[in-house]
Design a protein around this motif. Structure first.
Motif, PDB file in Angstrom:
ATOM      1  N   LYS A  77      10.223   8.960  -2.079  1.00 37.38           N
ATOM      2  CA  LYS A  77      11.408   8.176  -1.996  1.00 37.38           C
ATOM      3  C   LYS A  77      11.089   6.597  -2.233  1.00 37.38           C
ATOM      4  CE  LYS A  77      14.969  11.621  -0.833  1.00 37.38           C
ATOM      5  NZ  LYS A  77      16.050  11.586   0.220  1.00 37.38           N
ATOM      6  N   VAL A  78       9.833   6.398  -2.812  1.00 31.45           N
ATOM      7  CA  VAL A  78       9.319   4.932  -2.821  1.00 31.45           C
ATOM      8  C   VAL A  78       9.770   4.663  -4.220  1.00 31.45           C
ATOM      9  CG1 VAL A  78       7.346   3.592  -3.002  1.00 31.45           C
ATOM     10  CG2 VAL A  78       7.295   5.510  -1.335  1.00 31.45           C
ATOM     11  N   PRO A  79      10.611   3.768  -4.508  1.00 33.34           N
ATOM     12  CA  PRO A  79      11.192   3.508  -5.615  1.00 33.34           C
ATOM     13  C   PRO A  79      10.007   2.906  -6.594  1.00 33.34           C
ATOM     14  CG  PRO A  79      12.369   2.206  -3.894  1.00 33.34           C
ATOM     15  CD  PRO A  79      11.068   2.816  -3.331  1.00 33.34           C
ATOM     16  N   PRO A  80      10.133   3.536  -7.865  1.00 36.81           N
ATOM     17  CA  PRO A  80       8.976   3.198  -8.764  1.00 36.81           C
ATOM     18  C   PRO A  80       9.168   1.704  -9.389  1.00 36.81           C
ATOM     19  CG  PRO A  80      10.976   4.334  -9.835  1.00 36.81           C
ATOM     20  CD  PRO A  80      11.230   4.368  -8.534  1.00 36.81           C
ATOM     21  N   GLY A  81       7.889   1.185  -9.481  1.00 39.52           N
ATOM     22  CA  GLY A  81       7.818  -0.232  -9.883  1.00 39.52           C
ATOM     23  C   GLY A  81       7.664  -1.174  -8.932  1.00 39.52           C
ATOM     24  N   THR A  82       8.124  -0.754  -7.501  1.00 46.41           N
ATOM     25  CA  THR A  82       8.167  -1.518  -6.455  1.00 46.41           C
ATOM     26  C   THR A  82       6.758  -2.141  -5.897  1.00 46.41           C
ATOM     27  OG1 THR A  82      10.037  -0.366  -5.743  1.00 46.41           O
ATOM     28  CG2 THR A  82       9.077  -1.848  -3.945  1.00 46.41           C
ATOM     29  N   LYS A  83       6.675  -3.328  -5.709  1.00 44.72           N
ATOM     30  CA  LYS A  83       5.231  -3.706  -4.956  1.00 44.72           C
ATOM     31  C   LYS A  83       5.121  -2.983  -3.632  1.00 44.72           C
ATOM     32  CE  LYS A  83       3.581  -7.360  -7.919  1.00 44.72           C
ATOM     33  NZ  LYS A  83       2.847  -8.863  -7.878  1.00 44.72           N
ATOM     34  N   HIS A  84       4.172  -2.468  -3.290  1.00 49.60           N
ATOM     35  CA  HIS A  84       3.928  -2.099  -1.914  1.00 49.60           C
ATOM     36  C   HIS A  84       3.691  -3.042  -1.026  1.00 49.60           C
ATOM     37  CE1 HIS A  84       2.200   2.094  -3.689  1.00 49.60           C
ATOM     38  NE2 HIS A  84       3.691   1.851  -3.884  1.00 49.60           N
ATOM     39  N   VAL A  85       3.172  -3.998  -1.455  1.00 51.86           N
ATOM     40  CA  VAL A  85       3.012  -5.380  -0.575  1.00 51.86           C
ATOM     41  C   VAL A  85       4.377  -6.071  -0.059  1.00 51.86           C
ATOM     42  CG1 VAL A  85       2.976  -7.082  -2.247  1.00 51.86           C
ATOM     43  CG2 VAL A  85       1.377  -7.302  -0.210  1.00 51.86           C
ATOM     44  N   ASP A  86       5.270  -5.899  -0.920  1.00 50.88           N
ATOM     45  CA  ASP A  86       6.658  -6.366  -0.627  1.00 50.88           C
ATOM     46  C   ASP A  86       7.604  -5.512   0.198  1.00 50.88           C
ATOM     47  OD1 ASP A  86       5.824  -8.431  -2.233  1.00 50.88           O
ATOM     48  OD2 ASP A  86       6.871  -7.552  -3.926  1.00 50.88           O
ATOM     49  N   VAL A  87       7.114  -4.337   0.815  1.00 52.03           N
ATOM     50  CA  VAL A  87       7.727  -3.556   1.280  1.00 52.03           C
ATOM     51  C   VAL A  87       7.307  -3.545   2.931  1.00 52.03           C
ATOM     52  CG1 VAL A  87       8.384  -0.957   1.722  1.00 52.03           C
ATOM     53  CG2 VAL A  87       7.924  -1.734  -0.427  1.00 52.03           C
ATOM     54  N   ASP A  88       8.199  -3.492   3.773  1.00 52.48           N
ATOM     55  CA  ASP A  88       8.073  -3.724   5.146  1.00 52.48           C
ATOM     56  C   ASP A  88       8.229  -2.063   5.701  1.00 52.48           C
ATOM     57  OD1 ASP A  88       7.958  -4.050   7.716  1.00 52.48           O
ATOM     58  OD2 ASP A  88      10.049  -4.560   8.063  1.00 52.48           O
ATOM     59  N   LEU A  89       6.574  -1.943   6.139  1.00 55.62           N
ATOM     60  CA  LEU A  89       6.332  -0.625   6.407  1.00 55.62           C
ATOM     61  C   LEU A  89       7.171  -0.041   7.909  1.00 55.62           C
ATOM     62  CD1 LEU A  89       2.406  -0.131   6.006  1.00 55.62           C
ATOM     63  CD2 LEU A  89       4.308   0.613   4.544  1.00 55.62           C
ATOM     64  N   SER A  90       7.304  -0.865   8.677  1.00 58.95           N
ATOM     65  CA  SER A  90       7.867  -0.439   9.882  1.00 58.95           C
ATOM     66  C   SER A  90       9.586  -0.110   9.686  1.00 58.95           C
ATOM     67  CB  SER A  90       8.062  -1.723  10.872  1.00 58.95           C
ATOM     68  OG  SER A  90       8.623  -2.830  10.224  1.00 58.95           O
ATOM     69  N   SER A  91      10.082  -0.601   8.610  1.00 58.95           N
ATOM     70  CA  SER A  91      11.800  -0.075   8.293  1.00 58.95           C
ATOM     71  C   SER A  91      11.554   1.069   7.589  1.00 58.95           C
ATOM     72  CB  SER A  91      12.175  -1.407   7.524  1.00 58.95           C
ATOM     73  OG  SER A  91      11.579  -1.615   6.344  1.00 58.95           O
ATOM     74  N   SER A 155      -3.419  -3.998  -1.841  1.00 56.31           N
ATOM     75  CA  SER A 155      -3.890  -2.778  -1.187  1.00 56.31           C
ATOM     76  C   SER A 155      -4.284  -3.197   0.033  1.00 56.31           C
ATOM     77  CB  SER A 155      -4.698  -2.076  -2.095  1.00 56.31           C
ATOM     78  OG  SER A 155      -3.948  -1.354  -2.999  1.00 56.31           O
ATOM     79  N   ILE A 156      -5.324  -4.310  -0.020  1.00 52.70           N
ATOM     80  CA  ILE A 156      -5.709  -4.746   1.028  1.00 52.70           C
ATOM     81  C   ILE A 156      -4.727  -5.089   2.287  1.00 52.70           C
ATOM     82  CG2 ILE A 156      -7.283  -6.765   2.219  1.00 52.70           C
ATOM     83  CD1 ILE A 156      -9.135  -6.190  -0.072  1.00 52.70           C
ATOM     84  N   LEU A 157      -3.861  -6.154   1.801  1.00 46.71           N
ATOM     85  CA  LEU A 157      -2.604  -6.704   2.555  1.00 46.71           C
ATOM     86  C   LEU A 157      -1.790  -5.646   3.175  1.00 46.71           C
ATOM     87  CD1 LEU A 157      -1.581  -9.717   0.454  1.00 46.71           C
ATOM     88  CD2 LEU A 157      -2.593  -9.815   2.527  1.00 46.71           C
ATOM     89  N   VAL A 158      -1.527  -4.652   2.253  1.00 48.08           N
ATOM     90  CA  VAL A 158      -0.765  -3.409   2.809  1.00 48.08           C
ATOM     91  C   VAL A 158      -1.324  -2.761   4.108  1.00 48.08           C
ATOM     92  CG1 VAL A 158       0.157  -0.999   2.349  1.00 48.08           C
ATOM     93  CG2 VAL A 158       0.476  -2.926   0.621  1.00 48.08           C
ATOM     94  N   LEU A 159      -2.812  -2.561   3.966  1.00 46.84           N
ATOM     95  CA  LEU A 159      -3.495  -1.883   4.952  1.00 46.84           C
ATOM     96  C   LEU A 159      -3.659  -2.691   6.282  1.00 46.84           C
ATOM     97  CD1 LEU A 159      -6.299  -0.001   2.944  1.00 46.84           C
ATOM     98  CD2 LEU A 159      -4.190   0.937   3.891  1.00 46.84           C
ATOM     99  N   GLU A 160      -3.812  -4.173   6.035  1.00 43.91           N
ATOM    100  CA  GLU A 160      -3.886  -4.810   7.164  1.00 43.91           C
ATOM    101  C   GLU A 160      -2.433  -4.960   7.747  1.00 43.91           C
ATOM    102  OE1 GLU A 160      -6.163  -6.630   8.431  1.00 43.91           O
ATOM    103  OE2 GLU A 160      -7.709  -6.987   7.062  1.00 43.91           O
TER     104      GLU A 160
END
Length: 952
Positions: A77-91, A155-160
């Motif tokens: 359920k990750v919305p298609p077209g959404t930039k992963h870097v803009d998503v707050d993983l903790s939420s 991708s690097i920002l997401v992993l950081e």
């Protein structure tokens, strides 16, 4: 049954197969129940493998794995077209956050993997359909890689960001995937809960993410060295986490050997002073040496490693290749380093039983004594004979034996066969066999000549030992070793004079006569050689060894010869002067009072029959002048010494003149005395000679003995002076002497020039050509002492001006102004840019056809020279930038004339530039004087800076 990974391929291929409609048009794969089930089955197989990327990457192609992970994102359920870097993983729900992490980890791992070289698979028989399929897959892979690289920063920002998550996450299992496939009403939100799926601890997540980030940072470090610090931090964090949690507890695996390699490479590439553990490794030391150009330590590391053999052969070869590349790019100094590293590698190969590299053979095509010396040193230090195995000794012995057989120069063969290592490694019968082999080899080597025959017939004869000892005697600078060698040599033969074996051993004649009068042969040889080697070390500025040799010689001669004792004390005084001047004296530190007292004592010495070198007196007087001991030279030097030693007399006159310079101008008596002495030195003796035709011709002797010394001796003495006031004084004297010449056109300016007499009674007696040469040499020398002395620079400029070298003259006039005004940011002092200097700069520009520069410089005069300026501006064939210089003109009259001139010529554009320059408010005649002066000063500064850039 196919392996699980192949099932993923089959399921996804079936699900992604395009459909064909009724019009036979290819359509995208339909989103029907069948395809959804196939995709779910592929995801279940991946879940069965616990989403282990190592396993999946080895067996699945990039397009297939991309499709699989996109399906995981979709089902999570990750919305298609959404930039992963803009998503707050903790939420996000744990499984959704984990799906995003998996995708981005795979993205950067794929980028890293694509940077590695890939071994090409040998193709089988060509099949058209297979080739088309492979080409399509290759193009698809390249397109995906292109997208991944564009998104790498995200991708690097997401992993950081994931590293900041301090909570456990969950990854989908077969059960959670089944639940997701049910109807929404039957799930009851279980897949959204924190306990659904396979639990991955926060430490495990951090460990995997740190490792993957380290890999991408390391890969980026090839273009940005600073990123290696980030890679190092991540890899060392990974090591800490593995050590803390244990590698067996991880659901995912990390290649610990590869991790260790990464850590070691990062330690080398980012080696710092506080990183002692990494700095201690040979790899980091070698990298540091290569980076800093410290090749001496590099060779030392390779030499030490020949005992431990810790460096891999591939690494050794790569360092040598890099050195060869640098040498081929024009760095000739690296040729010797390449040879030394190659020798170290070759001896290492020999000890490990590998074949000798072709590079060693190429470098040894022209062997020399130095090369053999180094090779033998490497061999000796690479084998510990006490602990080495017999097999190792046999390998080294075979190498040396083959080396002898490959050499044609018998002296080089003798160097190897008489070496201690060779004698210990080869038995007597082996050495005899080697000699026989050399007798029978190539006829190009004539073994029938007497020296060679005696050498091979009697390999251990006394003459061989004498030759070895003489060789050591020539090379040694240790006084006690020299003494020991001479004792051994005199014990073998009493017929030789060993002080004659090297033509490099030179002792001044005044000393040689005394030394060669020593009756005992051993003592004579020892004193002569110690002094000759000490003098040679002085000449090459090896003052430490010179002091050791002189001290040993002094101790020796003290026992039997007071005369030679005083000689050695004198030489040690000269050595101490050289040592201080080359060491502490360079930074301006005054010499110790003891040294000054010894210098005075030497000048006042009255010991009869002591052989003296003139250079010592010369250096002593120069030393006292350089350290401003003017009071002593003027008032305390004994009168007999002044009358007998020309250097002391010259030094006294210079000191007295310098001492009076700051005082009243009427104190000119010593200046006149110094003037007369120098004029006499520069005078020539005229002789008349009657020729064959009966006419009388005049002969001039350039090096006349009329003065207290020759002109060349005076010049040599002056070039030992460093004190600016003394140099300025003697330089101004020669400049004045140059200017008094009757036919001189252009005077040379100099500081303190007014203290010298204005005329010479007998002008014809002075060799003015020699004076002109001396002035040039003196000013060149003075500028090596201080290149920023503006008065000396003006003299150099005047010399070039007088010899019609106008571009060079301008260079030095501008340099003189630049050094005393912070590159024209301050006002040039008026005693530097006098009207005479400005007029000469104007003439230089005029003769170089730079007429606009002439007009601008006319403003610099105390009274603006409008006549010269207007005449210059009328010239149309100007080699300078012309109208672009108008902004540097501040004199309104010149600007008005320019406006009129361009209007008259019909040069509209240039007239507008002149009008624009004249229209600036700061040039308004109604402005206060301060504003006008500031405007002029600002334009002077810009113009002179522009000129400096042009002529520097």
């Amino acid at each position: 049954d196919p392996p699980p990974v192949q099932l993923i391929v089959q399921f996804l291929e079936q699900a992604s197969k395009p459909s064909v409609n009724e019009q036979n048009q290819v359509q995208p794969p339909p989103d029907n129940k069948r395809n959804r089930i196939l995709k779910l089955l592929a995801l279940k197989v991946a879940a069965h493998l616990k989403w282990d990327l190592d396993v999946l990457e080895k067996s699945l192609s990039v397009p297939v794995l991309n499709m699989l992970l996109n399906e995981l994102l979709c089902i999570s359920k990750v919305p298609p077209g959404t930039k992963h870097v803009d998503v707050d993983l903790s939420s996000l729900p744990p499984t959704t956050a984990m799906a995003i992490l998996l995708y981005n980890r795979w993205a950067i791992r794929t980028i890293v993997q694509s940077s590695f070289p890939v071994k090409q698979v040998k193709p089988g028989p060509p099949q058209l359909n297979v080739m088309n399929q492979m080409q399509q897959e290759k193009e698809l892979t390249e397109n995906i890689l292109k997208v991944l690289k564009e998104q790498a920063a995200d991708s690097i920002l997401v992993l950081e960001g994931a590293l900041k998550l301090n909570k456990d996450l969950y990854v989908h299992t077969i059960r959670t995937l089944d639940l997701l496939a049910m109807e929404p009403g039957m799930v009851n939100g279980e897949t959204e809960s924190s306990t659904a799926g396979l639990k991955i601890s926060a430490e495990e997540i951090q460990c995997q993410v740190c490792y993957d980030l380290g890999a991408i940072y390391f890969q980026q470090g090839s273009t940005n060295a600073a990123v290696h610090e980030n890679a190092k931090e991540k890899f060392f964090k990974t090591k800490e986490l593995i050590a803390k949690n244990g590698s067996s507890s991880l659901h995912f695996t990390i290649d610990e050997e590869r991790l260790a390699g990464y850590c070691q490479a990062c330690g080398v590439l980012t080696s710092s002073a506080d990183d002692t553990s990494q700095q201690a490794t040979p790899y980091s030391q070698i990298h540091s040496c290569m980076k800093s150009g410290n090749y001496q330590d590099l060779v030392k590391i390779f030499l030490e490693d020949n005992l431990t053999l810790s460096l891999p052969v591939q690494f050794r070869q790569s360092v040598l290749r890099e050195l060869f590349q640098k040498a081929q790019q024009g760095n000739d100094a690296l040729d010797e380093v390449c040879f030394k590293v190659c020798v170290c590698n070759t001896v290492c190969d020999v000890l490990q039983g590998r074949t000798i590299d072709i590079q060693f053979c190429q470098l040894f095509l022209k062997p020399s004594k130095e090369k053999i010396d180094f090779l033998l040193e490497v061999c000796s230090r690479s084998v510990n004979l006490e602990n080495a195995s017999e097999a190792l000794k046999r390998k080294m012995a075979a190498f040396l034996k083959n080396l002898c057989l490959g050499l044609e120069d018998l002296q080089l063969v003798f160097m190897i066969s008489s070496h201690e290592l060779f004698i210990k490694l080869l038995k007597d019968d082996e050495r005899k066999l080697l000699i026989d082999q050399m007798r029978k080899r190539s006829p190009r080597i004539n073994l029938c000549t007497k020296p060679v025959t005696s050498f091979y017939d009697i390999p251990a004869s006394a003459s061989v030992n004498i030759g070895q000892l003489e060789h050591q005697l020539i090379l040694s600078v240790d006084p006690w070793r020299i003494r020991q060698i001479l004792i051994e040599l005199h014990g073998m033969t009493s017929e030789r004079q060993f002080w004659t074996i090297s033509n490099k051993w030179e002792v001044p004649n005044v000393y040689g006569n005394v030394i060669l009068g020593i009756k005992d042969n051993l003592t004579r040889d020892l004193v002569y050689i110690l002094m000759a080697k000490g003098l040679h070390c002085c000449a090459i500025k090896d003052f430490v060894h010179a002091k050791q040799l002189f001290a040993a010689c002094l101790e020796l001669v003290t026992e039997f010869s007071p005369k030679l004792r005083q000689v050695m004390l004198n030489e040690m005084l000269l050595l101490d002067i050289y040592t201080h001047e080359a060491g502490a004296g360079v930074s301006g530190e005054r010499p110790p009072s003891d040294l000054i007292s010894r210098v005075r004592g030497y000048l006042e010495m009255r010991v009869p029959d002591i052989p003296l070198r003139q250079v010592i007196a010369e250096e002593c007087v120069a030393f006292l002048l350089n350290w401003r001991e003017n009071e002593y030279l003027t008032m305390q030097v004994p009168l007999p010494l002044v009358q007998t030693n020309p250097y002391v007399k010259l030094g006294q006159l210079l000191a007295a003149t310098c001492k009076e310079l700051p005082g009243p101008k009427e104190s000119r008596r010593t200046a006149k005395d110094l003037w007369e002495v120098v004029v006499q030195i520069c005078s020539v003796s005229n002789q008349h000679k009657r020729g064959n035709d009966g006419r009388v011709s005049l002969i001039k002797h350039r090096e006349s003995t009329l003065g207290i010394m020759y002109r060349s001796e005076l010049l040599s003495f002056i070039k030992k002076l460093r004190e600016p006031l003394v140099l300025t004084t003697i330089l101004s004297l020669f400049v004045k002497l140059h200017n008094v010449r009757e036919d001189i056109v252009n005077d040379i300016a100099a500081e303190h020039i007014s203290i010298w007499p204005s005329s010479i009674p007998n002008l014809q007696s002075v060799d003015f050509e020699a004076v002109a040469v001396t002035v040039k040499e003196l000013v060149s020398y003075a500028l090596t002492i201080n290149a920023n002395n503006h008065f000396w620079l003006i003299i150099q400029a005047d010399i070039y001006f007088a010899t019609n070298q106008y571009s060079a003259a301008l260079h030095y006039y501008l340099q003189a102004g630049a050094v005393c005004s912070d590159f024209f940011n301050k006002m040039v002092p008026p005693d530097v840019y006098t009207d005479q200097v400005i007029k000469r700069m104007i003439k230089c520009c005029s003769l170089l056809n730079c007429h606009t520069q002439v007009a601008i410089l006319c403003q610099f005069l105390r009274e603006v020279d409008y006549k010269t300026a207007f005449k210059a501006l009328q010239e149309q064939n100007s080699h300078d930038a012309m109208d672009s210089y108008y902004e540097y003109i501040w004199d309104v009259t010149i600007l008005e004339y320019l406006t009129y001139l361009h209007h008259k010529r019909g040069e509209t554009d240039k007239r507008q530039i002149a009008i624009k320059a004249i229209g600036q408010t700061e040039l308004n005649a109604s402005n206060p004087e301060e504003v006008l002066q500031l405007a002029a000063q600002r334009r002077k500064k810009k113009f002179l800076q522009a000129m400096a850039k042009l002529y520097f």
